[in-house]
Design an enzyme around this catalytic site. Structure first.
Site, PDB file in Angstrom:
ATOM      1  NE  ARG A   1      -3.959  -1.714  -0.320  1.00 38.05           N
ATOM      2  CZ  ARG A   1      -4.176  -2.584  -1.053  1.00 38.05           C
ATOM      3  NH1 ARG A   1      -3.424  -2.339  -1.383  1.00 38.05           N
ATOM      4  NH2 ARG A   1      -5.142  -3.369  -0.834  1.00 38.05           N
TER       5      ARG A   1
ATOM      6  CD  GLU B   1      -2.014   3.236  -6.211  1.00 40.46           C
ATOM      7  OE1 GLU B   1      -3.133   2.428  -6.344  1.00 40.46           O
ATOM      8  OE2 GLU B   1      -1.042   2.826  -5.506  1.00 40.46           O
TER       9      GLU B   1
ATOM     10  CG  HIS C   1      -2.454  -0.770  -7.011  1.00 48.11           C
ATOM     11  ND1 HIS C   1      -2.959  -0.270  -6.872  1.00 48.11           N
ATOM     12  CD2 HIS C   1      -2.993  -2.244  -7.089  1.00 48.11           C
ATOM     13  CE1 HIS C   1      -3.477  -0.547  -5.493  1.00 48.11           C
ATOM     14  NE2 HIS C   1      -3.138  -2.343  -5.652  1.00 48.11           N
TER      15      HIS C   1
END
Length: 324
Positions: A242, A271, A289
């Site tokens: 994360r 993000e 990601h």
């Protein structure tokens, strides 16, 4: 007369096999062209009178969002293992069941982490940039040297399923593996790694550090100027967990100063718009990601989410419930 098929909505288009299953086994609107945000998701649930919502991190459900979920919704099935985009206690308090997709994404996340380790140590981003620019000159014996991965000491923060899978892969590179976790694991789960009760005690021993903790909404970063400073000079940081775990300003300073040799990142504080100062650094390898982004894994995740919806409709126990 057969009972009506379960009614669901999803916040994002799913892989082909999962979409075909939805067409056959469920009542659902067409998949969205782009990921739905939370207000759009809730409006669609009300319109379709859906009993289940399939969600991802694009559609967080926290605070007032949970209160606004239509009464028809009985299940929130997140197509992820992480839960930091959901207020699970609030959902459960409303009588809405929650499920996630553990186990099926373990190997692909560990594979990607190993790729980040190799790419960060061996300067893959810089080599790729050099080649895209035409190369043009033979490298000298002392130019653009990376770090050998084999035999290095790897520290793992968070020795859950993915941490353990990474430890198994690291053994193939003859790495010494250390780990810090909330509790020590049974020896059978340690994968030959050495346990450290505190992060601060482990960090000075790590040539490479890989983060595998869940994120907690509002929690301070784990890796700050202080904790990064405890790593040996010339070490490597990898984060495929994360973005909230890392103070990106401190990371940028450590990469610019040379305290960190490099970093490999798959997740970011902001993000999908990472800090431009991160993007400008040469000694960082970045992916968007994509830890679970393979055909096999994303399909398995989607199918498990749909299994939970089907179980709910049939009055059976959920295959992968979240209970707290």
């Amino acid at each position: 007369m057969p009972s009506e098929k379960p009614r669901l909505i999803r916040s994002i288009r799913l892989p082909v096999a999962a979409e075909k299953r939805i067409e056959t086994d469920f009542i659902a609107p067409p998949p969205p062209d782009a990921p739905l945000d939370t207000p759009a998701l809730l409006a669609l649930a009300e319109k379709e009178q859906a009993s289940a919502m399939l969600v991802t991190h694009h559609s967080p459900l926290r605070g007032a969002d949970v209160a606004a979920i239509p009464a028809c919704v009985k299940l929130v099935a997140t197509v992820s293992v992480g839960l930091d985009h959901l207020d699970v206690p609030a959902l459960l308090a409303r009588g809405i069941k929650v499920s996630n997709t553990p186990d099926v994404l373990t190997d692909c996340n560990a594979d990607l982490t190993m790729m980040l380790i190799l790419a960060a140590c061996r300067r893959a981003a810089e080599y790729y940039t050099l080649m895209k620019n035409g190369w043009g000159h033979t490298l000298g014996m002392d130019e653009m040297l990376g770090l050998r991965v084999s035999g290095k000491t790897l520290g793992i923060v968070g020795m859950g399923r993915i941490g353990q899978a990474l430890a198994r892969r690291a053994r193939g590179f003859e790495m010494k593996v250390l780990y810090h976790n909330r509790r020590r694991l049974d020896p059978a789960q340690e994968e030959g790694a050495t346990y450290f009760e505190t992060l601060e005690d482990m960090l000075p021993h790590c040539t490479i550090l890989s983060l595998h903790m869940p994120g907690t909404q509002g929690a301070p970063p784990l890796m700050t100027a202080r904790t990064l400073g405890l790593l040996p000079r010339g070490s490597v940081l990898v984060n495929a967990a994360r973005g909230s775990l890392v103070d990106e300003t401190a990371l940028i300073d450590a990469l610019r100063s040379g305290h960190l040799f490099s970093a490999g990142l798959d997740v970011y504080q902001n993000e999908p718009h990472p800090n431009p100062r991160l993007l400008a650094l040469p000694n960082i390898f970045m992916t968007p990601h994509t830890g679970s982004a393979t055909v096999e894994t994303r399909t398995a995740m989607s199918m498990l989410a749909l299994d939970n919806v089907a179980a709910l409709a049939a009055g059976k126990p959920l295959p992968s419930p979240v209970t707290a």
